[in-house]
Scaffold this motif. Structure first.
Motif, PDB file in Angstrom:
ATOM      1  N   ALA A  65       0.830  -1.202   0.000  1.00 50.43           N
ATOM      2  CA  ALA A  65       0.000   0.000   0.000  1.00 50.43           C
ATOM      3  C   ALA A  65       0.864   1.252   0.000  1.00 50.43           C
ATOM      4  CB  ALA A  65      -0.929  -0.010   1.208  1.00 50.43           C
ATOM      5  N   GLN A  66       1.946   1.227   0.751  1.00 52.51           N
ATOM      6  CA  GLN A  66       2.811   2.394   0.804  1.00 52.51           C
ATOM      7  C   GLN A  66       3.492   2.641  -0.540  1.00 52.51           C
ATOM      8  OE1 GLN A  66       6.488   2.695   3.349  1.00 52.51           O
ATOM      9  NE2 GLN A  66       5.079   3.869   4.639  1.00 52.51           N
ATOM     10  N   LEU A  67       3.921   1.575  -1.196  1.00 50.05           N
ATOM     11  CA  LEU A  67       4.515   1.725  -2.532  1.00 50.05           C
ATOM     12  C   LEU A  67       3.502   2.321  -3.499  1.00 50.05           C
ATOM     13  CD1 LEU A  67       6.787   1.305  -4.588  1.00 50.05           C
ATOM     14  CD2 LEU A  67       5.957  -1.043  -4.904  1.00 50.05           C
ATOM     15  N   CYS A  68       2.277   1.839  -3.419  1.00 48.75           N
ATOM     16  CA  CYS A  68       1.197   2.370  -4.244  1.00 48.75           C
ATOM     17  C   CYS A  68       1.096   3.889  -4.066  1.00 48.75           C
ATOM     18  CB  CYS A  68      -0.105   1.678  -3.856  1.00 48.75           C
ATOM     19  SG  CYS A  68      -1.569   2.275  -4.694  1.00 48.75           S
ATOM     20  N   MET A  69       1.060   4.350  -2.832  1.00 48.41           N
ATOM     21  CA  MET A  69       0.929   5.780  -2.556  1.00 48.41           C
ATOM     22  C   MET A  69       2.167   6.554  -3.001  1.00 48.41           C
ATOM     23  SD  MET A  69      -2.081   5.840  -1.384  1.00 48.41           S
ATOM     24  CE  MET A  69      -3.310   4.908  -0.486  1.00 48.41           C
ATOM     25  N   GLU A  70       3.344   5.998  -2.772  1.00 47.14           N
ATOM     26  CA  GLU A  70       4.566   6.689  -3.165  1.00 47.14           C
ATOM     27  C   GLU A  70       4.651   6.853  -4.678  1.00 47.14           C
ATOM     28  OE1 GLU A  70       7.697   4.418  -1.388  1.00 47.14           O
ATOM     29  OE2 GLU A  70       7.407   5.288   0.597  1.00 47.14           O
ATOM     30  N   MET A  71       4.215   5.852  -5.421  1.00 44.80           N
ATOM     31  CA  MET A  71       4.273   5.955  -6.881  1.00 44.80           C
ATOM     32  C   MET A  71       3.245   6.959  -7.410  1.00 44.80           C
ATOM     33  SD  MET A  71       5.126   2.024  -8.045  1.00 44.80           S
ATOM     34  CE  MET A  71       5.311   2.455  -9.796  1.00 44.80           C
ATOM     35  N   ILE A  72       2.094   7.061  -6.746  1.00 42.19           N
ATOM     36  CA  ILE A  72       1.142   8.113  -7.115  1.00 42.19           C
ATOM     37  C   ILE A  72       1.770   9.479  -6.852  1.00 42.19           C
ATOM     38  CG2 ILE A  72      -1.086   9.162  -6.572  1.00 42.19           C
ATOM     39  CD1 ILE A  72      -2.087   6.308  -5.880  1.00 42.19           C
ATOM     40  N   ALA A  73       2.429   9.632  -5.702  1.00 36.99           N
ATOM     41  CA  ALA A  73       3.086  10.900  -5.380  1.00 36.99           C
ATOM     42  C   ALA A  73       4.142  11.256  -6.423  1.00 36.99           C
ATOM     43  CB  ALA A  73       3.716  10.818  -3.990  1.00 36.99           C
ATOM     44  N   ASP A  74       4.844  10.240  -6.929  1.00 35.61           N
ATOM     45  CA  ASP A  74       5.901  10.488  -7.909  1.00 35.61           C
ATOM     46  C   ASP A  74       5.378  11.144  -9.187  1.00 35.61           C
ATOM     47  OD1 ASP A  74       7.795   9.398  -6.212  1.00 35.61           O
ATOM     48  OD2 ASP A  74       7.859   7.446  -7.227  1.00 35.61           O
ATOM     49  N   THR A  75       4.102  10.938  -9.507  1.00 32.39           N
ATOM     50  CA  THR A  75       3.562  11.542 -10.735  1.00 32.39           C
ATOM     51  C   THR A  75       3.444  13.056 -10.607  1.00 32.39           C
ATOM     52  OG1 THR A  75       1.198  11.446 -10.107  1.00 32.39           O
ATOM     53  CG2 THR A  75       2.158   9.468 -11.136  1.00 32.39           C
ATOM     54  N   GLY A  76       3.254  13.551  -9.391  1.00 32.45           N
ATOM     55  CA  GLY A  76       3.017  14.970  -9.195  1.00 32.45           C
ATOM     56  C   GLY A  76       1.687  15.435  -9.740  1.00 32.45           C
ATOM     57  N   ARG A  77       0.755  14.517 -10.010  1.00 32.50           N
ATOM     58  CA  ARG A  77      -0.503  14.875 -10.675  1.00 32.50           C
ATOM     59  C   ARG A  77      -1.724  14.749  -9.767  1.00 32.50           C
ATOM     60  NH1 ARG A  77       1.208  18.165 -14.018  1.00 32.50           N
ATOM     61  NH2 ARG A  77       2.837  17.332 -15.379  1.00 32.50           N
ATOM     62  N   LEU A  78      -1.553  14.291  -8.531  1.00 35.75           N
ATOM     63  CA  LEU A  78      -2.719  14.138  -7.663  1.00 35.75           C
ATOM     64  C   LEU A  78      -3.407  15.488  -7.473  1.00 35.75           C
ATOM     65  CD1 LEU A  78      -4.304  12.153  -5.790  1.00 35.75           C
ATOM     66  CD2 LEU A  78      -2.944  13.124  -3.913  1.00 35.75           C
ATOM     67  N   ALA A  79      -4.716  15.525  -7.736  1.00 32.94           N
ATOM     68  CA  ALA A  79      -5.442  16.790  -7.663  1.00 32.94           C
ATOM     69  C   ALA A  79      -6.689  16.716  -6.798  1.00 32.94           C
ATOM     70  CB  ALA A  79      -5.822  17.252  -9.070  1.00 32.94           C
ATOM     71  N   SER A  80      -7.068  15.515  -6.340  1.00 36.67           N
ATOM     72  CA  SER A  80      -8.222  15.365  -5.449  1.00 36.67           C
ATOM     73  C   SER A  80      -8.190  13.971  -4.849  1.00 36.67           C
ATOM     74  CB  SER A  80      -9.544  15.608  -6.191  1.00 36.67           C
ATOM     75  OG  SER A  80      -9.608  14.866  -7.405  1.00 36.67           O
ATOM     76  N   LEU A  81      -8.863  13.831  -3.673  1.00 35.47           N
ATOM     77  CA  LEU A  81      -8.754  12.589  -2.913  1.00 35.47           C
ATOM     78  C   LEU A  81     -10.027  12.329  -2.130  1.00 35.47           C
ATOM     79  CD1 LEU A  81      -7.079  10.280  -1.483  1.00 35.47           C
ATOM     80  CD2 LEU A  81      -6.241  12.057   0.086  1.00 35.47           C
TER      81      LEU A  81
END
Length: 321
Positions: free
Chosen positions: A269-285
């Motif tokens: 789960a942590q890897l999943c979140m870290e890879m999302i963070a790496d995109t720099g594209r998260l805009a809503s949650l």
């Protein structure tokens, strides 16, 4: 374990608004209404502020109580109340997006994603952006009024957003469907009804169930899920994460109303979140289906806060984008 913090490189990550939606009208069990406060007790806001995020908390918004009603003539439970809560979610999320801030919806049950994603779809249409939705969940949430074995609307947000759920919910974005099925990527599925399997094939949803994670590994699953979010053109993509707490294995996250064994481990789960963070594209949650009544000493909320920190750029070592 000590971890250093890395500043997230999407500028929108520096300003976030917490929106508490304390309801379980769409769920099968009571308790998710206490989820927003459990996340606050686990210090979600201060944890994000330590990463440089400027956090504004709207508090808990008011809405109808859970009548725990019987099914209506269409086989649904609490449709009027679910519709009202989703309208509240829609309006709040849209307002935050118009302020150029990142909305963090604190649920509440997963029905609320119908309202939040409808608002995001409306916003993306107006802004000329492409919406990508990562759906982390043990369930596909693809039931329809005709196929649902329970009538609980937290099992229908994906079908509603794809235009196949109750019309009142499907039309919240001002367009039916709110977004194409191709915008979704579902990860972690391991409890899917036969009718939902048919719906997944009919909609041609992109799905990585637990067998795919077992066979490919979480790194490869996330690489595929995040394809297109790097490089030229990706600046026009709005990445939304809808995070159902039952995505996690109940051995590490017992505080949820519909737990299913065999989910991702802490590190996956942590890897999943870290890879999302790496995109720099998260805009809503969305953070949904946290049920403190079923938890032990708020450990699930604390785990979720830890994972959200990873989602916002915290990692073991400093890494360059």
């Amino acid at each position: 374990m000590k971890r250093s913090s890395s500043q997230a490189h999407n500028k929108r990550l520096t300003q976030a608004t917490l929106i508490g939606l304390p309801t379980d009208v769409g769920a099968s069990r009571l308790g998710a209404a206490m989820g927003p406060d459990a996340l606050r007790v686990a210090q979600l806001g201060p944890a994000l502020e330590r990463l440089g995020v400027r956090v504004h908390d709207l508090g808990n918004l008011a809405g109808p109580a859970n009548p725990r009603g019987a099914r209506d003539m269409d086989g649904l439970r609490n449709l009027a109340e679910c519709l009202r809560w989703n309208q509240i979610a829609h309006d709040a999320v849209l307002q935050v997006l118009e302020q150029n801030r990142l909305p963090i919806l604190l649920g509440g049950d997963h029905t609320l994603a119908t309202g939040s994603i409808s608002a995001i779809a409306r916003h993306c249409r107006a802004a000329g952006k492409q919406l990508r939705v990562l759906w982390l969940d043990a369930h596909s949430d693809c039931n329809t009024p005709a196929s649902s074995p329970t009538g609980n609307l937290h099992g229908m947000p994906v079908s509603s957003l794809c235009g196949l759920g109750p019309k009142e919910l499907a039309s919240l974005s001002g367009s039916i469907p709110a977004l194409p099925a191709s915008a979704f990527c579902q990860i972690g599925l391991r409890s899917v009804d036969e009718s939902e399997k048919h719906m997944i094939r009919e909609l041609n949803l992109e799905v990585y169930d637990m067998r795919a994670i077992d066979e490919l590994g979480m790194r490869e699953v996330m690489r595929r899920a995040l394809a297109g979010l790097f490089g030229p053109g990706s600046e026009d993509i709005h990445l939304h994460l809808s995070f159902d707490v039952d995505f996690l294995d109940p051995d590490i996250a017992p505080g949820t109303g519909t737990p299913v064994r065999g989910g991702p481990t802490y590190r996956e789960a942590q890897l999943c979140m870290e890879m999302i963070a790496d995109t720099g594209r998260l805009a809503s949650l969305d953070i949904v289906e946290l049920n403190p009544a079923l938890d032990m000493r708020n450990q699930t909320a604390e785990l979720v806060v830890d994972l959200v920190q990873s989602l916002f750029g915290q990692s073991t070592l400093m890494r360059t984008p």
